[in-house]
Design an enzyme around this catalytic site. Structure first.
Site, PDB file in Angstrom:
ATOM      1  N   ASN A  72      11.575  27.072  18.855  1.00  0.00           N
ATOM      2  CA  ASN A  72      10.227  26.488  18.886  1.00  0.00           C
ATOM      3  C   ASN A  72       9.777  26.339  20.336  1.00  0.00           C
ATOM      4  O   ASN A  72      10.475  26.758  21.256  1.00  0.00           O
ATOM      5  CB  ASN A  72      10.216  25.146  18.141  1.00  0.00           C
ATOM      6  CG  ASN A  72      11.215  24.184  18.748  1.00  0.00           C
ATOM      7  OD1 ASN A  72      11.082  23.771  19.882  1.00  0.00           O
ATOM      8  ND2 ASN A  72      12.256  23.843  17.987  1.00  0.00           N
ATOM      9  N   LYS A 131      14.831   8.096   8.261  1.00  0.00           N
ATOM     10  CA  LYS A 131      15.860   8.454   9.247  1.00  0.00           C
ATOM     11  C   LYS A 131      16.533   7.225   9.863  1.00  0.00           C
ATOM     12  O   LYS A 131      17.277   7.341  10.832  1.00  0.00           O
ATOM     13  CB  LYS A 131      15.247   9.338  10.341  1.00  0.00           C
ATOM     14  CG  LYS A 131      14.629  10.629   9.777  1.00  0.00           C
ATOM     15  CD  LYS A 131      14.507  11.712  10.825  1.00  0.00           C
ATOM     16  CE  LYS A 131      13.855  12.958  10.243  1.00  0.00           C
ATOM     17  NZ  LYS A 131      14.153  14.170  11.005  1.00  0.00           N
TER      18      LYS A 131
HETATM   19  O1  PMT Z   1       9.811  19.231  25.014  1.00  0.00           O
HETATM   20  P1  PMT Z   1       8.314  19.121  25.259  1.00  0.00           P
HETATM   21  O2  PMT Z   1       7.683  20.450  25.599  1.00  0.00           O
HETATM   22  O3  PMT Z   1       7.977  18.040  26.260  1.00  0.00           O
HETATM   23  O4  PMT Z   1       7.631  18.709  23.883  1.00  0.00           O
HETATM   24  C1  PMT Z   1       7.791  17.424  23.392  1.00  0.00           C
HETATM   25  C2  PMT Z   1       7.969  17.388  21.871  1.00  0.00           C
HETATM   26  C3  PMT Z   1       6.680  17.830  21.190  1.00  0.00           C
HETATM   27  C4  PMT Z   1       9.112  18.314  21.456  1.00  0.00           C
HETATM   28  C5  PMT Z   1       8.330  15.898  21.530  1.00  0.00           C
HETATM   29  O5  PMT Z   1       7.233  15.078  21.866  1.00  0.00           O
HETATM   30  C6  PMT Z   1       8.640  15.741  20.045  1.00  0.00           C
HETATM   31  O6  PMT Z   1       7.777  15.503  19.226  1.00  0.00           O
HETATM   32  N1  PMT Z   1       9.950  15.878  19.693  1.00  0.00           N
HETATM   33  C7  PMT Z   1      10.408  15.880  18.291  1.00  0.00           C
HETATM   34  C8  PMT Z   1      10.136  17.230  17.680  1.00  0.00           C
HETATM   35  C9  PMT Z   1      10.593  17.300  16.243  1.00  0.00           C
HETATM   36  O7  PMT Z   1      11.517  18.015  15.960  1.00  0.00           O
HETATM   37  O8  PMT Z   1       9.980  16.498  15.435  1.00  0.00           O
HETATM   38  P2  PMT Z   1      10.293  16.334  13.838  1.00  0.00           P
HETATM   39  O9  PMT Z   1       9.184  15.528  13.329  1.00  0.00           O
HETATM   40  O10 PMT Z   1      10.560  17.670  13.227  1.00  0.00           O
HETATM   41  O11 PMT Z   1      11.648  15.526  13.812  1.00  0.00           O
HETATM   42  C10 PMT Z   1      11.691  14.105  13.698  1.00  0.00           C
HETATM   43  C11 PMT Z   1      12.858  13.555  14.478  1.00  0.00           C
HETATM   44  O12 PMT Z   1      14.074  14.002  13.913  1.00  0.00           O
HETATM   45  C12 PMT Z   1      12.898  13.935  15.945  1.00  0.00           C
HETATM   46  O13 PMT Z   1      13.353  12.815  16.656  1.00  0.00           O
HETATM   47  C13 PMT Z   1      13.913  15.061  15.999  1.00  0.00           C
HETATM   48  O14 PMT Z   1      14.593  15.110  17.250  1.00  0.00           O
HETATM   49  C14 PMT Z   1      14.863  14.668  14.880  1.00  0.00           C
HETATM   50  N2  PMT Z   1      15.502  15.806  14.200  1.00  0.00           N
HETATM   51  C15 PMT Z   1      14.790  16.679  13.435  1.00  0.00           C
HETATM   52  C16 PMT Z   1      15.431  17.688  12.778  1.00  0.00           C
HETATM   53  C17 PMT Z   1      16.827  17.816  12.899  1.00  0.00           C
HETATM   54  N3  PMT Z   1      17.485  18.779  12.268  1.00  0.00           N
HETATM   55  N4  PMT Z   1      17.503  16.963  13.676  1.00  0.00           N
HETATM   56  C18 PMT Z   1      16.868  15.958  14.313  1.00  0.00           C
HETATM   57  O15 PMT Z   1      17.514  15.184  15.037  1.00  0.00           O
END
Ligand code: PMT
Length: 409
Positions: free
Chosen positions: A219, A353
């Site tokens: 991504n 979570k």
């Molecule tokens: O890195 P940058 O370019 O500065 O961009 C920042 C960002 C957009 C990546 C950051 O602000 C952000 O939103 N990070 C989380 C991205 C994400 O994966 O979001 P999610 O809504 O899919 O996941 C929710 C949470 O679960 C997040 O804390 C993620 O780290 C965690 N997760 C998700 C999936 C997975 N398999 N394992 C996880 O730990």
């Protein structure tokens, strides 16, 4: 008493004063960035320069930045006949950056033949020195001895960095990173160290899941958000472990970086650090799925390799959810990257979570992935804080402010 003779306590509130000494070195222009870095942390800065330093950068620059008189000569403050004493008394710390080999030698011997070295000799508060010079001068036995002497007298050093030097040589001698110098000075002053003695785990960047040896699922995460949080936590005194997917970013100063590629690697690396951390911030954009059977040779298009047009995926472990399910006293901060129903989705993730807070961001527009700024909401069990659009470095401190409050609850 002349206004310039006010003691540190009398300069108002709890604002600390740092006297920045600038000596004659090509890196003298970086002192301006150091002054700005200290000011950003709420420090009052005064500058004293050697006459040689003025060959590289003018006192006007520092006068404009600090809005304070800049001292160069022993007798250039008509209202204050003993200027070196008043400057030394005002300072809660003196930082000499860059410090040349010559000034280092004078300090080690107690020579006081200009305003900067005379003030340094009169100083009773802590001194921090960031040397910068040619590699051979830096490694010279005389310089090493002088640094040793000053070290035993309690002077704090921010060691020079390795790299290409202005003289054309390569090696140790470059002025250390500005952030490192500012961080060390703030540490000596005890400013903003609300995470001292704490362990912080941060995940950052994307994960990369192989399809075959040349293709992958990933991504747009640049890692900027997670790296900013890790750097801020280290500046605030924490021991920081940053588990990072592939990024183009430099390791933040004072942070232990563990490089990983896949979600499974990220979970394994984060598991260890999670056990001993006080705060865990999951800023990484982890791939939710990975190819079930990554090929060990490059897949070809066409009939022979249908595998390329239909890739079977399996779910990756959820790093945040897995670790938070086993949490004891850790404060767990997750992120939510959403394109719609941002707050509703973030609230659902908070509960699902087992996080204590979710930093929600809307990645459907121009902000989020790869940008310098972002707009976030801090979603807790009982309240939502609307944070205005800010630099990711500023958001990092706001997220940590909230995490510190949760730690203290
Ligand atoms: O890195 P940058 O370019 O500065 O961009 C920042 C960002 C957009 C990546 C950051 O602000 C952000 O939103 N990070 C989380 C991205 C994400 O994966 O979001 P999610 O809504 O899919 O996941 C929710 C949470 O679960 C997040 O804390 C993620 O780290 C965690 N997760 C998700 C999936 C997975 N398999 N394992 C996880 O730990």
């Amino acid at each position: 008493m002349d206004s310039t003779q006010a003691t540190a306590q009398e300069t108002g509130c709890n604002r600390k004063t740092v006297l920045v000494g600038v000596t004659g070195c090509i890196a003298a222009y970086k002192s301006a960035e150091i002054v700005r870095g200290l000011q950003k942390a709420g420090v009052r800065v005064k500058v004293v320069m050697t006459e040689h330093a003025c060959e590289f950068v003018g006192p006007t620059t520092f006068r404009a930045l600090t809005r304070e008189p800049v001292a160069v000569k022993l007798f250039d403050e008509p209202g204050d006949p003993i200027h070196h004493i008043s400057l030394a008394q005002e300072a809660d710390a003196m930082l000499i950056a860059p410090c040349t080999a010559n000034v280092l030698a004078k300090l080690a011997c107690g020579i006081a033949d200009d305003l900067l070295t005379t003030t340094a000799l009169a100083l009773t508060s802590p001194m921090i020195i960031a040397p910068a010079m040619n590699v051979h001068m830096y490694e010279n036995a005389a310089t090493r001895k002088n640094m040793g002497v000053l070290h035993t007298r309690g002077v704090h050093f921010v060691e020079a960095a390795d790299g290409y030097l202005a003289c054309g040589d390569t090696g140790k001698g470059r002025l250390a990173d500005v952030d490192a110098i500012v961080a060390e000075t703030l540490k000596v002053l005890g400013i903003g160290c609300d995470l001292a003695g704490r362990h912080v785990l941060v995940t950052a960047g994307p994960t990369v899941e192989a399809i075959d040896p040349v293709r992958y699922i990933s991504n747009h995460s640049s890692g900027k958000t997670g790296y900013a949080i890790a750097a801020a936590a280290a500046r605030r005194g924490a021991e920081v472990t940053l588990v990072s997917g592939p990024t183009a970013l430099e390791a933040p100063f004072g942070v232990h970086v563990v490089d990983v590629r896949t979600a499974c690697d990220m979970l394994a690396a984060a598991e260890e650090a999670f056990k001993i951390c006080d705060v865990a911030v999951f800023a990484a954009a982890v791939s939710d799925m990975r190819p079930k059977n990554p090929a060990d040779r490059k897949l070809k298009k066409g009939e022979a390799d249908e595998a390329l047009s239909s890739i079977e995926l399996v779910e990756n472990p959820d790093v945040l959810a897995t670790l938070a399910a086993a949490k004891t006293s850790q404060v767990v901060v997750g992120f939510a990257a959403e394109t719609n129903d941002v707050l509703e989705n973030a609230q659902a993730k908070l509960a699902r979570k087992h996080a204590d807070m979710i930093v929600a961001n809307d990645v459907s527009g121009e902000l989020g992935f790869g940008t310098e700024e972002n707009k976030v909401w801090l979603v807790g069990a009982d309240e939502v804080e609307d944070v205005p659009r800010l630099a990711k470095t500023e958001i990092a401190d706001i997220v940590l402010d909230r995490a510190v409050r949760l730690l203290e609850d």
